[in-house]
Design a protein around this motif. Structure first.
Motif, PDB file in Angstrom:
ATOM      1  N   ALA A   3     -17.496  -0.867  11.440  1.00 38.34           N
ATOM      2  CA  ALA A   3     -16.475  -1.301  10.503  1.00 38.34           C
ATOM      3  C   ALA A   3     -15.293  -1.370  10.744  1.00 38.34           C
ATOM      4  O   ALA A   3     -14.626  -1.285  12.124  1.00 38.34           O
ATOM      5  N   PRO A   4     -14.560  -2.313  10.078  1.00 36.21           N
ATOM      6  CA  PRO A   4     -13.146  -2.914  10.400  1.00 36.21           C
ATOM      7  C   PRO A   4     -12.051  -1.367  10.446  1.00 36.21           C
ATOM      8  O   PRO A   4     -12.421  -0.412   9.672  1.00 36.21           O
ATOM      9  N   THR A   5     -11.065  -1.710  11.485  1.00 34.22           N
ATOM     10  CA  THR A   5      -9.910  -0.458  11.379  1.00 34.22           C
ATOM     11  C   THR A   5      -9.455  -0.458   9.929  1.00 34.22           C
ATOM     12  O   THR A   5      -8.953  -1.381   9.433  1.00 34.22           O
ATOM     13  N   ARG A   6      -9.239   0.855   9.846  1.00 35.37           N
ATOM     14  CA  ARG A   6      -8.548   1.036   8.393  1.00 35.37           C
ATOM     15  C   ARG A   6      -7.082   1.154   8.853  1.00 35.37           C
ATOM     16  O   ARG A   6      -6.536   1.950   9.623  1.00 35.37           O
ATOM     17  N   ILE A   7      -6.239   0.558   8.197  1.00 35.80           N
ATOM     18  CA  ILE A   7      -4.702   0.268   8.296  1.00 35.80           C
ATOM     19  C   ILE A   7      -4.358   1.106   6.914  1.00 35.80           C
ATOM     20  O   ILE A   7      -4.235   0.571   5.923  1.00 35.80           O
ATOM     21  N   ASP A   8      -3.727   2.342   7.228  1.00 33.74           N
ATOM     22  CA  ASP A   8      -3.306   3.189   5.929  1.00 33.74           C
ATOM     23  C   ASP A   8      -2.014   3.189   5.900  1.00 33.74           C
ATOM     24  O   ASP A   8      -1.200   3.896   6.797  1.00 33.74           O
ATOM     25  N   LEU A   9      -1.324   2.426   4.858  1.00 35.81           N
ATOM     26  CA  LEU A   9       0.396   2.365   4.804  1.00 35.81           C
ATOM     27  C   LEU A   9       0.423   3.001   3.498  1.00 35.81           C
ATOM     28  O   LEU A   9       1.487   2.629   2.939  1.00 35.81           O
ATOM     29  N   ARG A  10      -0.355   3.994   2.805  1.00 37.61           N
ATOM     30  CA  ARG A  10      -0.016   4.499   1.713  1.00 37.61           C
ATOM     31  C   ARG A  10       1.143   5.406   1.771  1.00 37.61           C
ATOM     32  O   ARG A  10       2.005   5.533   0.997  1.00 37.61           O
ATOM     33  N   SER A  11       1.220   5.967   2.859  1.00 33.21           N
ATOM     34  CA  SER A  11       2.367   7.029   3.246  1.00 33.21           C
ATOM     35  C   SER A  11       2.152   7.502   4.900  1.00 33.21           C
ATOM     36  O   SER A  11       1.478   7.047   5.555  1.00 33.21           O
ATOM     37  N   ASP A  12       3.593   7.768   5.038  1.00 41.13           N
ATOM     38  CA  ASP A  12       3.645   8.273   6.381  1.00 41.13           C
ATOM     39  C   ASP A  12       3.253   9.849   6.665  1.00 41.13           C
ATOM     40  O   ASP A  12       3.306  10.426   7.839  1.00 41.13           O
ATOM     41  N   THR A  13       2.529  10.344   5.411  1.00 41.58           N
ATOM     42  CA  THR A  13       1.890  11.672   5.570  1.00 41.58           C
ATOM     43  C   THR A  13       0.514  11.652   5.908  1.00 41.58           C
ATOM     44  O   THR A  13      -0.264  12.693   6.134  1.00 41.58           O
ATOM     45  N   ARG A 263       9.877  -4.066   8.518  1.00 39.82           N
ATOM     46  CA  ARG A 263      10.785  -5.597   8.263  1.00 39.82           C
ATOM     47  C   ARG A 263       9.840  -6.666   8.294  1.00 39.82           C
ATOM     48  O   ARG A 263       9.970  -7.497   7.595  1.00 39.82           O
ATOM     49  N   GLU A 264       8.998  -6.669   9.470  1.00 38.72           N
ATOM     50  CA  GLU A 264       7.978  -7.778   9.608  1.00 38.72           C
ATOM     51  C   GLU A 264       7.204  -7.604   8.421  1.00 38.72           C
ATOM     52  O   GLU A 264       6.967  -8.987   7.957  1.00 38.72           O
ATOM     53  N   LEU A 265       6.587  -6.611   8.011  1.00 39.26           N
ATOM     54  CA  LEU A 265       5.781  -6.754   7.047  1.00 39.26           C
ATOM     55  C   LEU A 265       6.407  -7.132   5.686  1.00 39.26           C
ATOM     56  O   LEU A 265       5.937  -8.063   4.952  1.00 39.26           O
ATOM     57  N   ALA A 266       7.656  -6.649   5.324  1.00 44.26           N
ATOM     58  CA  ALA A 266       8.374  -7.108   4.227  1.00 44.26           C
ATOM     59  C   ALA A 266       8.722  -8.620   4.364  1.00 44.26           C
ATOM     60  O   ALA A 266       8.511  -9.418   3.080  1.00 44.26           O
ATOM     61  N   GLU A 267       9.030  -9.479   5.236  1.00 44.91           N
ATOM     62  CA  GLU A 267       9.239 -10.698   5.410  1.00 44.91           C
ATOM     63  C   GLU A 267       7.903 -11.288   5.213  1.00 44.91           C
ATOM     64  O   GLU A 267       7.727 -12.603   4.738  1.00 44.91           O
ATOM     65  N   THR A 268       7.049 -11.007   5.545  1.00 49.09           N
ATOM     66  CA  THR A 268       5.570 -11.549   5.515  1.00 49.09           C
ATOM     67  C   THR A 268       5.303 -11.729   3.994  1.00 49.09           C
ATOM     68  O   THR A 268       4.720 -12.482   3.398  1.00 49.09           O
ATOM     69  N   ALA A 301      -7.783  -2.945   0.037  1.00 52.74           N
ATOM     70  CA  ALA A 301      -8.599  -2.063   0.466  1.00 52.74           C
ATOM     71  C   ALA A 301     -10.035  -2.333   1.077  1.00 52.74           C
ATOM     72  O   ALA A 301     -10.408  -1.542   1.699  1.00 52.74           O
ATOM     73  N   ALA A 302     -10.616  -3.301   0.460  1.00 53.06           N
ATOM     74  CA  ALA A 302     -11.960  -3.694   0.647  1.00 53.06           C
ATOM     75  C   ALA A 302     -11.779  -4.321   2.171  1.00 53.06           C
ATOM     76  O   ALA A 302     -12.879  -4.429   2.909  1.00 53.06           O
ATOM     77  N   GLN A 303     -10.607  -5.043   2.272  1.00 47.17           N
ATOM     78  CA  GLN A 303     -10.479  -5.545   3.785  1.00 47.17           C
ATOM     79  C   GLN A 303      -9.929  -4.601   4.846  1.00 47.17           C
ATOM     80  O   GLN A 303      -9.513  -5.068   5.799  1.00 47.17           O
ATOM     81  N   GLY A 304      -9.811  -3.203   4.457  1.00 47.24           N
ATOM     82  CA  GLY A 304      -9.182  -2.375   5.402  1.00 47.24           C
ATOM     83  C   GLY A 304      -7.729  -1.837   5.237  1.00 47.24           C
ATOM     84  O   GLY A 304      -7.421  -1.188   6.202  1.00 47.24           O
ATOM     85  N   GLU A 329      -0.243  -6.990  12.440  1.00 46.15           N
ATOM     86  CA  GLU A 329      -0.570  -8.129  12.612  1.00 46.15           C
ATOM     87  C   GLU A 329      -1.769  -8.571  11.424  1.00 46.15           C
ATOM     88  O   GLU A 329      -1.843  -9.491  10.934  1.00 46.15           O
ATOM     89  N   ARG A 330      -2.825  -7.388  11.657  1.00 46.34           N
ATOM     90  CA  ARG A 330      -3.929  -7.594  10.681  1.00 46.34           C
ATOM     91  C   ARG A 330      -3.462  -7.433   9.328  1.00 46.34           C
ATOM     92  O   ARG A 330      -3.965  -8.062   8.277  1.00 46.34           O
ATOM     93  N   ALA A 331      -2.416  -6.405   9.029  1.00 46.67           N
ATOM     94  CA  ALA A 331      -2.054  -6.036   7.622  1.00 46.67           C
ATOM     95  C   ALA A 331      -0.987  -7.571   7.206  1.00 46.67           C
ATOM     96  O   ALA A 331      -1.287  -7.814   5.994  1.00 46.67           O
ATOM     97  N   LYS A 332      -0.511  -8.000   7.886  1.00 47.69           N
ATOM     98  CA  LYS A 332       0.262  -9.278   7.670  1.00 47.69           C
ATOM     99  C   LYS A 332      -0.948 -10.395   7.300  1.00 47.69           C
ATOM    100  O   LYS A 332      -0.520 -11.255   6.230  1.00 47.69           O
TER     101      LYS A 332
END
Length: 338
Positions: A3-13, A263-268, A301-304, A329-332
């Protein structure tokens, strides 16, 4: 195929305890904290208080509880609490200041999360025909404004208002360490202007549970009673406090990288055509205006990639120490694909 790596940016909790935290939890010395006899909880409370420049601290399950206990100690029923628009103590603490303490908020305008001291002064009420002011509460960083940091001169100005009006000043410092990292100052340099501070250990610092409320010895003695009333006595809580100590000692070092990645994500996102106010991307939180937000978030979410649709057109991303550069990088790539 894995399965693809899950990149969870919903919260820092959403972070899991580190191996170091898990070892500390397994080996923690414990006692009954309701009796004040848990040595690891006591160590956490003392260390947090000393770090922020206060006499005493009190460990609780959540930042909501630390904030609401502080409000209960500082105020009397029928009073108002001055707070910035969008403050966590109002937006996400379920009306608890009214339910438990019998007080109501008095909002002041806060462009990008920063209230004007002059507006705070105007919000103070003295008339017998109005609810009197009992407390001023600030939030640093300001979550709903995008993780923005209160400038030093604003804090000083509001402290002067509090002193002139004889009012206590509380800081919801859930992400205080992020603010300190962004300004490259010790956290106590920010905290010293407040009568009480709530610090969350389970957000940017990565602990699995808990926040610490700090203040004077007299203040914390009163806070003990309110914590008990809210059901916050946790008995052998040293198992949790042990992870909190690791978070307090090791977590701040990770925050500059979280801020850089945000910052990098925001600029993307901007390059992809989404509306992001880059002026608000000061720490680890990014808000983007995205039409049909929920549908877009489900597609990602379907892409991780997990993010939070907080309104019909508003999406929040929160960076944390378990997001490395490869995951970023994958999130971007995902948000740029449209």
């Amino acid at each position: 195929m894995s399965a693809p790596t899950r990149i969870d940016l919903r919260s820092d909790t959403v972070t899991a305890p580190t191996p170091h935290m898990r070892r500390a939890m397994a080996e923690a010395l414990v006692g009954d904290d309701v009796y004040g006899e848990d040595p690891t909880v006591n160590e956490l409370q003392q260390e947090t208080a000393a770090l922020l420049g206060f006499e005493a601290g009190l460990f609780m399950p959540s930042g909501t509880m630390t904030n609401q206990v502080a409000i209960a100690v500082h105020t009397q029923r029928g009073q108002e609490v001055i707070c910035a628009e969008g403050s966590h103590i109002y937006e996400w603490e379920l009306g608890m200041m009214a339910t438990f303490s019998g007080v109501v908020p008095r909002f002041v305008s806060a462009p990008v999360g920063v209230p004007d001291p002059a507006q705070v002064r105007r919000a103070v009420r003295h008339s017998i025909h109005q609810s009197p002011t009992g407390l001023i509460a600030l939030e640093n960083t300001h979550n709903k404004a995008g993780g923005t940091v209160l400038p030093h001169e604003v804090i000083v100005g509001i402290r002067e208002v509090a002193d002139a009006e004889g009012l206590p000043l509380h800081l919801d410092g859930a992400r205080l360490m992020n603010a300190a990292a962004a300004q490259n100052v010790p956290a106590r340099q920010i905290a010293r202007y407040f009568d009480s501070v709530s610090l969350c250990l389970s957000k940017g610092l990565g602990a699995p549970v808990g926040s610490v409320l700090v203040g004077s010895k007299r203040f914390i003695a009163s806070a003990h009673r309110y914590r008990k009333m809210m059901g916050g006595g946790m008995r052998q809580a040293g198992i949790l406090a042990a992870a909190g100590l690791i978070a307090l000692r090791e977590g701040p070092a990770n925050l500059p990288d979280d801020h850089r990645r945000a910052r990098e994500l925001a600029e993307t996102l901007v390059a992809a055509g989404y509306d992001v106010d880059l002026n608000t991307v000061q720490t680890n939180i990014v808000y983007a205006t995205i039409p049909d937000a929920q549908a877009i978030v489900e597609t990602w979410a379907a892409q991780g990639l997990l993010a939070s649709a907080l309104d019909i057109d508003r999406v929040r991303f929160v960076l944390h120490y378990q997001i490395d550069d490869a995951m970023l990088e994958r999130a971007k790539e995902i948000v740029a694909a449209k």
